[in-house]
Structure formats: C-alpha cells, structure tokens
Design a protein around this motif. Structure first.
Motif, PDB file in Angstrom:
ATOM      1  N   PHE A  95       0.836  -1.216  -0.039  1.00 42.24           N
ATOM      2  CA  PHE A  95      -0.120   0.013   0.052  1.00 42.24           C
ATOM      3  C   PHE A  95       0.895   1.232   0.075  1.00 42.24           C
ATOM      4  O   PHE A  95       0.191   2.169   0.002  1.00 42.24           O
ATOM      5  CB  PHE A  95      -0.879   0.012   1.267  1.00 42.24           C
ATOM      6  N   ALA A  96       2.245   1.082  -0.040  1.00 44.89           N
ATOM      7  CA  ALA A  96       3.128   2.114  -0.155  1.00 44.89           C
ATOM      8  C   ALA A  96       4.391   1.805  -0.954  1.00 44.89           C
ATOM      9  O   ALA A  96       4.688   0.689  -0.834  1.00 44.89           O
ATOM     10  CB  ALA A  96       3.466   2.633   1.272  1.00 44.89           C
ATOM     11  N   PHE A 102      19.209  10.144  -2.623  1.00 42.62           N
ATOM     12  CA  PHE A 102      20.421   9.829  -2.092  1.00 42.62           C
ATOM     13  C   PHE A 102      21.429  10.876  -1.796  1.00 42.62           C
ATOM     14  O   PHE A 102      22.380  10.711  -0.879  1.00 42.62           O
ATOM     15  CB  PHE A 102      21.192   8.623  -2.912  1.00 42.62           C
ATOM     16  N   ASP A 103      21.011  12.190  -2.310  1.00 44.60           N
ATOM     17  CA  ASP A 103      21.845  13.378  -2.423  1.00 44.60           C
ATOM     18  C   ASP A 103      21.855  13.766  -0.769  1.00 44.60           C
ATOM     19  O   ASP A 103      22.769  14.509  -0.302  1.00 44.60           O
ATOM     20  CB  ASP A 103      21.579  14.321  -3.029  1.00 44.60           C
ATOM     21  N   ASP A 104      20.630  13.809  -0.202  1.00 46.22           N
ATOM     22  CA  ASP A 104      20.379  14.323   1.166  1.00 46.22           C
ATOM     23  C   ASP A 104      19.920  13.315   2.088  1.00 46.22           C
ATOM     24  O   ASP A 104      19.520  13.624   3.092  1.00 46.22           O
ATOM     25  CB  ASP A 104      19.531  15.570   1.155  1.00 46.22           C
ATOM     26  N   ALA A 105      19.936  12.122   1.708  1.00 47.03           N
ATOM     27  CA  ALA A 105      19.794  10.938   2.289  1.00 47.03           C
ATOM     28  C   ALA A 105      18.075  10.933   3.184  1.00 47.03           C
ATOM     29  O   ALA A 105      17.840  10.626   4.025  1.00 47.03           O
ATOM     30  CB  ALA A 105      20.583  10.675   3.501  1.00 47.03           C
ATOM     31  N   SER A 106      17.069  11.514   2.143  1.00 52.82           N
ATOM     32  CA  SER A 106      15.948  11.706   2.630  1.00 52.82           C
ATOM     33  C   SER A 106      15.013  10.891   1.655  1.00 52.82           C
ATOM     34  O   SER A 106      15.312  10.244   0.711  1.00 52.82           O
ATOM     35  CB  SER A 106      15.436  13.204   2.326  1.00 52.82           C
ATOM     36  N   ASN A 107      13.886  10.539   2.221  1.00 53.56           N
ATOM     37  CA  ASN A 107      12.927   9.805   1.571  1.00 53.56           C
ATOM     38  C   ASN A 107      11.327  10.273   2.018  1.00 53.56           C
ATOM     39  O   ASN A 107      11.362  10.587   3.272  1.00 53.56           O
ATOM     40  CB  ASN A 107      13.021   8.256   1.889  1.00 53.56           C
ATOM     41  N   LEU A 108      10.496  10.036   1.157  1.00 56.00           N
ATOM     42  CA  LEU A 108       9.038  10.319   1.384  1.00 56.00           C
ATOM     43  C   LEU A 108       8.191   8.954   0.779  1.00 56.00           C
ATOM     44  O   LEU A 108       8.635   8.315  -0.016  1.00 56.00           O
ATOM     45  CB  LEU A 108       8.669  11.509   0.710  1.00 56.00           C
ATOM     46  N   THR A 109       7.140   8.871   1.556  1.00 56.34           N
ATOM     47  CA  THR A 109       6.329   7.815   1.318  1.00 56.34           C
ATOM     48  C   THR A 109       5.212   8.206   0.123  1.00 56.34           C
ATOM     49  O   THR A 109       4.624   9.150   0.232  1.00 56.34           O
ATOM     50  CB  THR A 109       5.464   7.206   2.478  1.00 56.34           C
ATOM     51  N   LEU A 110       5.088   7.194  -0.671  1.00 56.25           N
ATOM     52  CA  LEU A 110       4.038   7.407  -1.806  1.00 56.25           C
ATOM     53  C   LEU A 110       2.916   6.448  -1.473  1.00 56.25           C
ATOM     54  O   LEU A 110       3.261   5.019  -1.659  1.00 56.25           O
ATOM     55  CB  LEU A 110       4.755   7.220  -3.249  1.00 56.25           C
TER      56      LEU A 110
END
Length: 375
Positions: A95-96, A102-110
């Motif tokens: 469901f996600a 990788f440049d700022d080591a961030s992630n978000l959930t879709l």
C-alpha cells in the motif's frame, strides 16, 4: 505495416525531423573527447539486512561501495526518476512505495489510493512527466495502471490493463506504447498473498497506447498457468518475458519458463528440454539482454541458476549454478552482473559457445532483492 516497421519508422522520422540532415552529419562528425573520464556505473536494488531491515541500496560497481538508506517497506522494483530521485516499489501487496533522494539521504512515502495496492513495478512516459504504476483494484477484480504526475506524484487517473494481476510494465522504444505483464492471478489483501483462482487464471501480455489507454494488442500463451511476471524491452522493440508456473510441478513441468516476442511477431516460448527446465523449480525472476550477441539472461532464484537464451534461435543456451541469483543488469564490454539473495555479486561473461562467472563482491550485510537497475 507490422509493429517492428512502425517502431523503426517512428524512431527514424522523429529523430530526423528534430535534427535535419545537415545537423545529423555535423553530429556524426564530432570526435569523441579524448580526455573524458568513464562515467561511474551505478546499480540500484531493494535489499534487506540479516536482521530483517529494509533498504534501498546504491552500488558503485567499480569500487564495490554501497550506500543503503532505510525504508519503511520491503522493496521490489526500482525506478530512477528524471529529477534524480529513485522510486522503490513495495513488494506486492504493498500500500506504499518509497521515494529516495541519495543526495540528502531523505525519503518520502507514496501511498496507494483507496481500494488499490501497488504490484511491484512502474515506468515513466516517453517525456518523463508521467509515472505509470501497476496496481490491483482488488474489490473490482481488475488490474489497473495508476497514472501520476512524476514530479508531484499526485494521481491524475488510471487505465485498465485488460487483465488481472498486472505486475510489470515497460515503455517501448517508440515512446508511446506500453507493454503490461498481466500475471492473471486473483488476490485480495484480506487473504494476504494467497492465490484465489489458479484453476481459471488467464495471464496476458497487453499493449496499450500510453496517451489514451486504448488496447492495441493482446497475447496469451498455450498454458494458462504460466504467469507472465517480468519484462524486458530491447532497443529493437522485442519483448522478453520471465514466467512463473502455478501448476503442480510434481505432476508436470512447464514447457518453458521464458517467452520472447520479436517486434511485430507472436509471443513464443523459448525451447528447452524437460530435464533442464525442471532445474529451475517453476520460477524465473529478473531479465537482462545483450543486444550485440542477442542473448537474454534470466535468473531463477528458486532453482539456484542464472540462465541464458539465444533469442535468434528461440532456444535455451546454458545455465550457471549460483546461490539464489536475483537481480540482473547488462553492462556493455563487461557482461551480465548478477546479484544474489545471499549478498553475492557476480559477473557472467557469456557467448553462444561459453559461459564464465566471477565473484565481484561479497556483502555480508546486504541481501539483494529480485531486481537490479542500472543508471
């Protein structure tokens, strides 16, 4: 006009119209820069660690350096986006998905929209502005392609896939046609990964117009229990298919586990003898392709082999035993790179007369998932 002729004419026409004859000649005459340094080869894959943590990993093949960022779901397919982010699709039923920078080591959930779950793969439109995702409308018992803006990732619509269980989707070289692998299996989140219709399943390979969703072609194999799972599209517009057998292996072996469709032709199983196909335990995973030798490679993680197929002859070539081979990528002048669920990374150098596998790197804390993506 068959599909191959259309692809060739469309490609030549658009390229010629964009540059013109004089510009083409000028482009062809430019010498290659002598001081250019080789571009690093990055490989992306979902991965786990021995403790069960989930990651998206970025591998520098030349040095063996791995950068792994933790994610909230177990991943499957990986798609580098046009803006530098990397989308990792959750493993079905998911469901996600996770979008990683990788440049700022961030992630978000879709997140999937209500009544849908992601099915493991997706692709971009020819212009890169639209994201297509394979999804299951589980209450409606139909497969769909979710359509999203590739920058905002907001849903803007969906297409039916004209079948159940769409798993993989790829864009053809014409930049307009999508090919969808409908696995044919009915599932519902209330039953986890249980398969609800194995006696009546109907896998299909479907071609859609990416701008309208119109069905252009549909192909099926003689054995309705050969689930069409993973795809590769060649520069010539051929389509390779990795299959998974949902019948009873104790009673019967499938005729083959790899199919090939030359552009404009029929979808055909590649020939292999019964004792050989039995080694692969009814299961194929990732594909890669050498366009010069016209050799396809396909992993069999349950059969502990990486296999090689002559697409001109339409037949099996050879197999190399490896422990749980998973992802595949082809790198010109280097060969096939194969990742293993045990953390191994091999290079396989293959011709139509010989095969050789070399261990490149061994990772004890990075257990690779089913796919490798090169960028």
């Amino acid at each position: 006009m068959n599909r191959r002729q259309f692809l060739l004419l469309a490609t030549a026409g658009s390229f010629g119209a964009a540059l013109g004859v004089s510009e083409l000649m000028k482009f062809a005459a430019q010498p290659a820069p002598v001081s250019a340094k080789p571009t690093p080869t990055w490989l992306y894959s979902a991965s786990d660690n021995p403790a069960g943590g989930h990651f998206l990993s970025k591998l520098d093949l030349s040095s063996g350096t791995v950068q792994s960022l933790p994610v909230g779901v177990r991943g499957h397919g990986v798609l580098p986006m046009s803006d530098g982010r990397v989308l990792m699709f959750g493993r079905r039923p998911a469901f996600a998905c996770e979008v990683v920078n990788f440049d700022d080591a961030s992630n978000l959930t879709l997140n999937a929209i209500n009544g849908r779950h992601f099915a493991g793969h997706g692709c971009l439109s020819g212009r890169g502005d639209v994201l297509f995702t394979t999804e299951n409308d589980y209450n409606g018992k139909r497969g769909v392609l979710g359509i999203r803006d590739s920058k905002s990732l907001q849903p803007v619509g969906e297409y039916t896939t004209y079948g159940l269980d769409p798993h993989d989707v790829q864009l053809l070289p014409d930049g307009k046609t999508l090919v969808v692998a409908n696995g044919g299996i009915e599932t519902h989140p209330d039953f986890g990964r249980r398969k609800l219709n194995l006696d009546t399943m109907q896998p299909s390979l479907v071609y859609l117009d990416s701008e309208t969703g119109k069905k252009l072609d549909e192909y099926r194999l003689p054995d309705h229990q050969l689930s069409i799972r993973h795809l590769i599209v060649t520069p010539d517009g051929d389509v390779g298919v990795a299959l998974q057998y949902e019948g009873d292996l104790y009673r019967k072996q499938p005729a083959s586990l790899v199919a090939w469709q030359h552009a404009g032709g029929d979808l055909r199983l590649l020939a292999v003898d019964n004792p050989t196909v039995a080694q692969f335990n009814g299961y194929m995973a990732d594909l890669a392709y050498d366009p010069q030798q016209r050799i396809a490679a396909v992993t069999s993680p349950r059969g502990n082999h990486v296999t090689f197929w002559d697409t001109d002859a339409g037949a099996f070539l050879a197999a190399i035993p490896l422990t749980e081979p998973s992802g595949l990528a082809f790198i010109p002048a280097q060969g096939f790179v194969v990742s293993g669920a045990n953390g191994d990374l091999h290079r396989c150098q293959v011709t139509k007369h010989s095969t050789n596998a070399t261990l490149l790197h061994k990772f004890t804390d990075t257990l690779w998932d089913n796919h490798l993506t090169i960028a």
